[in-house]
Design a protein around this motif. Structure first.
Motif, short mmCIF file in Angstrom:
data_model
loop_
_atom_site.label_atom_id
_atom_site.label_comp_id
_atom_site.label_asym_id
_atom_site.label_seq_id
_atom_site.Cartn_x
_atom_site.Cartn_y
_atom_site.Cartn_z
N GLY A 199 -2.33 14.34 -0.88
CA GLY A 199 -1.29 13.84 -1.77
C GLY A 199 0.12 14.16 -1.34
N SER A 200 0.29 14.91 -0.27
CA SER A 200 1.63 15.22 0.23
C SER A 200 2.14 14.07 1.10
N LEU A 201 3.46 14.05 1.36
CA LEU A 201 4.02 12.98 2.18
C LEU A 201 3.50 13.07 3.60
N CYS A 202 3.15 11.95 4.15
CA CYS A 202 2.60 11.87 5.50
C CYS A 202 3.76 11.94 6.50
N LYS A 224 0.85 -1.19 0.00
CA LYS A 224 0.00 0.00 0.00
C LYS A 224 0.89 1.25 0.00
N PRO A 225 1.37 1.69 -1.16
CA PRO A 225 2.21 2.88 -1.17
C PRO A 225 1.48 4.12 -0.69
N GLU A 226 0.15 4.11 -0.75
CA GLU A 226 -0.62 5.27 -0.31
C GLU A 226 -0.50 5.50 1.19
N ARG A 227 0.05 4.53 1.93
CA ARG A 227 0.22 4.71 3.38
C ARG A 227 1.20 5.85 3.68
N PHE A 228 2.03 6.21 2.71
CA PHE A 228 3.00 7.28 2.90
C PHE A 228 2.46 8.65 2.48
N LEU A 229 1.20 8.72 2.03
CA LEU A 229 0.61 9.96 1.55
C LEU A 229 -0.56 10.39 2.43
N SER A 230 -0.71 11.71 2.59
CA SER A 230 -1.88 12.22 3.31
C SER A 230 -3.02 12.41 2.30
#
Length: 115
Positions: free
Chosen positions: A24-27, A15-21
């Motif tokens: 769309g910015s980096l979490c 789940k690469p989206e786990r690193f995004l808020s």
């Protein structure tokens, strides 16, 4: 270490989206997985180079190609299944996709860089 459920929810799922808020910015609350490069005296001396090269390869590929779903004989998109290999190095199983040039001049750039 990178499968710690306290840090990464559902760590065995890609789940690469786990690193995004949401925007769309980096979490900021999910740590960058730097542990893959080792620790102390055993840390990889080329870790910064490896990180930068991977980023450049991905950026160059996305600048040159549109990556789209493959179309089947009925004209419908073939959705990749999202299956991964159960090995030490987890990789996606082969799937079909279509690479198209963003603009015709990219072909000349690719041929000139290959020479």
């Amino acid at each position: 270490m990178l499968h710690n459920e306290d840090i990464f929810s559902d760590p065995d799922t890609f789940k690469p989206e786990r690193f995004l808020s949401a925007d769309g910015s980096l979490c900021s609350n999910v740590p960058y997985p730097i542990k893959v490069f080792g620790f102390g005296r055993q840390i990889c001396p080329g870790r910064h180079f490896a990180h930068d090269i991977v980023w450049l390869i991905i950026a160059q590929g996305l600048a040159a190609f549109k990556i789209e779903h493959t179309i089947n004989v009925n004209g419908k998109e073939i959705e990749p299944k999202g299956e991964f290999t159960p090995r030490l190095l987890i990789m996606p199983e082969p799937f079909k996709c279509q690479f198209t040039l963003w603009f015709p001049e990219v072909k000349t750039l690719i041929h000139s860089s290959a020479q």
